[in-house]
Design an enzyme around this catalytic site. Structure first.
Site, mmCIF file in Angstrom:
data_model
loop_
_atom_site.group_PDB
_atom_site.id
_atom_site.type_symbol
_atom_site.label_atom_id
_atom_site.label_comp_id
_atom_site.label_asym_id
_atom_site.label_seq_id
_atom_site.Cartn_x
_atom_site.Cartn_y
_atom_site.Cartn_z
ATOM 1 N N TYR A 186 0.825 -1.221 0.000
ATOM 2 C CA TYR A 186 0.000 0.000 0.000
ATOM 3 C C TYR A 186 0.853 1.262 0.000
ATOM 4 O O TYR A 186 0.595 2.208 -0.739
ATOM 5 C CB TYR A 186 -0.962 -0.034 1.202
ATOM 6 N N CYS B 189 -10.331 19.909 40.231
ATOM 7 C CA CYS B 189 -11.355 19.400 39.300
ATOM 8 C C CYS B 189 -10.985 18.103 38.595
ATOM 9 O O CYS B 189 -11.780 17.161 38.600
ATOM 10 C CB CYS B 189 -11.662 20.463 38.249
HETATM 11 N N1 NAD Z 1 -0.689 0.757 5.005
HETATM 12 C C1 NAD Z 1 -0.657 1.952 5.556
HETATM 13 O O1 NAD Z 1 -1.649 2.694 5.566
HETATM 14 C C2 NAD Z 1 0.612 2.479 6.173
HETATM 15 C C3 NAD Z 1 0.718 3.837 6.474
HETATM 16 C C4 NAD Z 1 1.916 4.308 7.020
HETATM 17 C C5 NAD Z 1 2.965 3.441 7.270
HETATM 18 N N2 NAD Z 1 2.810 2.109 6.989
HETATM 19 C C6 NAD Z 1 3.967 1.244 7.225
HETATM 20 O O2 NAD Z 1 4.622 1.046 5.975
HETATM 21 C C7 NAD Z 1 5.122 -0.300 5.872
HETATM 22 C C8 NAD Z 1 4.521 -0.995 4.656
HETATM 23 O O3 NAD Z 1 3.132 -1.081 4.849
HETATM 24 P P1 NAD Z 1 2.192 -1.657 3.698
HETATM 25 O O4 NAD Z 1 0.802 -1.567 4.223
HETATM 26 O O5 NAD Z 1 2.512 -1.018 2.401
HETATM 27 O O6 NAD Z 1 2.673 -3.178 3.681
HETATM 28 P P2 NAD Z 1 2.303 -4.325 2.625
HETATM 29 O O7 NAD Z 1 2.309 -5.602 3.376
HETATM 30 O O8 NAD Z 1 1.083 -3.928 1.847
HETATM 31 O O9 NAD Z 1 3.521 -4.304 1.612
HETATM 32 C C9 NAD Z 1 4.804 -4.704 1.956
HETATM 33 C C10 NAD Z 1 5.476 -5.239 0.687
HETATM 34 O O10 NAD Z 1 6.852 -5.486 0.976
HETATM 35 C C11 NAD Z 1 7.231 -6.609 0.171
HETATM 36 N N3 NAD Z 1 8.500 -7.153 0.642
HETATM 37 C C12 NAD Z 1 8.750 -7.921 1.737
HETATM 38 N N4 NAD Z 1 10.057 -8.229 1.806
HETATM 39 C C13 NAD Z 1 10.654 -7.654 0.737
HETATM 40 C C14 NAD Z 1 11.988 -7.613 0.278
HETATM 41 N N5 NAD Z 1 12.978 -8.229 0.927
HETATM 42 N N6 NAD Z 1 12.243 -6.937 -0.858
HETATM 43 C C15 NAD Z 1 11.270 -6.292 -1.511
HETATM 44 N N7 NAD Z 1 9.986 -6.312 -1.124
HETATM 45 C C16 NAD Z 1 9.681 -6.984 0.003
HETATM 46 C C17 NAD Z 1 6.036 -7.542 0.301
HETATM 47 O O11 NAD Z 1 6.027 -8.526 -0.708
HETATM 48 C C18 NAD Z 1 4.887 -6.539 0.171
HETATM 49 O O12 NAD Z 1 4.484 -6.375 -1.178
HETATM 50 C C19 NAD Z 1 4.795 -0.951 7.209
HETATM 51 O O13 NAD Z 1 5.881 -0.793 8.086
HETATM 52 C C20 NAD Z 1 3.609 -0.147 7.714
HETATM 53 O O14 NAD Z 1 3.500 -0.181 9.128
HETATM 54 C C21 NAD Z 1 1.679 1.625 6.425
#
Ligand code: NAD
Length: 425
Positions: free
Chosen positions: A10, A273
């Protein structure tokens, strides 16, 4: 710029769409062949409003490609952005294995002689949420192991938390509430500034750990707000009160409720309070069967903070040390002592055997009346003997001065050590 994005979930796919739309070219890297195939076909692997169009356009104008292997993608890249997942591990801590794997892969793909190619260090910006200390204690050692002690010539590590929300991710990407850039010295990073060009938001250049903890603070605060709203909603529902009307009144108060007020780390709450009314709401909630676990935890949390402050003040003090506490009332410019945390502090210090004097210009014990008088003598029976006047406070020979509020500014104390418990730096 040439940008390589690791992790096409995402966060990564949103970055792919938004960064290519800004005119940069992007190579996406993911271990999932399905995601890579989708992007190479100009399709979005995730559903996010507006993203399919951005990705199709990027494919169309040749700014986007994706791969499962880094290969030589980093050779002429300006920046690598890491967006791999950090899911919950069994013990609740983040599972950091994807961060470790991707860091090793990046480190192995950076040319050891990059510094000599005229390209300058590769900016590697982590956007995944990870605990404070991760860059210093896990990621930097991975790069050091691969590239040697002078790894900073080849790579500039940055932590840049992501604040987007799914379903409004593109709007959030271009209009974030803030931009946080964590670097090794807390200074700016030219590549990151270039990447954020045209995005209007307050920008904070800080150290890695301040940047790393930001998401935890934000997300926990959001969770506190939701839990609080729902606890109030349950109490209202059980008492047949309109929760939506109560909510309207609550949010209309932008002075004390929806505001920075009461959010700065510092002193415990007190006064006539807050503790009283929290206690009473706990009673009402219990009586109506509302199970308000968050509200129920507030007074205990406050007591824990008083204890923390007592430890902070007494750490390293000799037994029987002389302490001057400045500000006994629950805040400056009042003589209200009811449930003042400073009264608790003085009592604890006296109980522990310290020699305590107290200065508070607002307080005259002979003027205390009513509840205030009763509270003062119940919780600090020796109040008359500990209070000193300004002249005595200023010439007194103290080992430490404890400030509980801005009253300290009225005193000339020379170079006595001061612990200001109303602030946590
Ligand atoms: N989803 C949100 O709304 C959001 C918002 C802010 C921060 N975050 C943070 O951002 C990070 C990613 O979140 P997300 O929701 O996009 O996760 P996600 O699970 O949708 O995507 C993570 C991707 O990383 C890939 N991946 C794993 N190991 C890998 C590697 N060695 N090389 C290349 N790709 C690899 C996976 O295949 C997957 O496609 C997390 O730490 C999350 O906490 C997410």
């Amino acid at each position: 710029m040439k940008v390589v994005i690791f992790g096409l979930g995402y966060v990564g796919c949103t970055a792919v769409g938004c960064i290519t739309s800004q005119g940069h070219s992007v190579i996406g890297v993911d271990v999932s062949a399905a995601k890579v195939e989708a992007l190479n076909a100009g399709l979005s692997p995730i559903r996010e409003p507006g993203l399919a169009e951005l990705i199709a356009a990027a494919k169309e104008n040749g700014r986007l490609s994706a791969t499962v292997e880094i290969g030589d993608a980093l050779n002429d890249a300006d920046i690598a952005i890491v967006c791999v997942g950090t899911p919950s591990g069994v013990d609740g801590a983040h599972n950091m294995s994807y961060i470790a794997q991707v860091s090793r892969a990046i480190a192995a793909a950076i040319k050891p002689n990059r510094a000599e190619t005229g390209k300058g260090p590769l900016t590697v910006a982590y956007r995944s949420t990870m605990r404070p200390g991760t860059v210093d204690m896990m990621i930097a050692p991975i790069f050091r192991a691969a590239l040697g002690d002078s790894f900073k010539q080849g790579v500039e590590l940055v932590y840049n938390p992501e604040f987007l929300r799914e379903a409004t991710a593109i709007e959030d990407y271009f209009n974030p509430p803030k931009i946080v850039i964590g670097t090794h010295n807390g200074g700016p990073c030219a590549t990151m500034d270039a990447l954020h060009e045209g995005i209007e938001a307050p920008i904070f250049h800080v150290g890695y750990r301040e940047a790393e903890i930001t998401k935890f603070v934000d997300n926990t605060w959001h969770a506190v707000k939701v839990a609080f709203a729902n606890e109030i909603g349950r109490v209202c529902e059980n008492l047949e009160i309109s929760a939506s009307q109560v909510h309207q009144i609550f949010v209309s108060d932008t002075k004390l409720n929806i505001s920075p007020y009461y959010t700065r780390p510092g002193g415990p709450f007190g006064g006539s309070c807050l503790p009283k009314d929290v206690r009473a709401l706990q009673y009402i909630a219990g009586d109506s069967g509302s199970n308000t676990h968050l509200v129920d935890s507030l007074l205990r949390s406050n007591e824990a903070h008083k204890h923390h402050q007592f430890q902070r003040v007494t750490q390293g003090l000799e037994p029987e040390a002389r302490i001057l506490l400045v500000g006994l009332s629950f805040k400056a410019d009042t003589d209200d002592l009811r449930e003042s945390p400073a009264v608790d502090m003085v009592r604890k210090l006296l109980d522990a055997g310290y020699r305590v004097s107290v200065y508070d210009p607002s307080l005259k014990p002979e003027n205390l009346v009513g509840q205030n008088l009763g509270y003062a003598y119940a919780f600090l029976p020796t109040i008359d003997t500990v209070l000193v006047d300004k002249a005595t406070a200023e010439k007194g020979n103290y080992d430490v001065v404890v400030a509980t509020n801005r009253t300290i500014n009225d005193l000339m104390l020379g170079d006595l050590p001061v612990i200001d418990v109303s602030k946590i730096a």
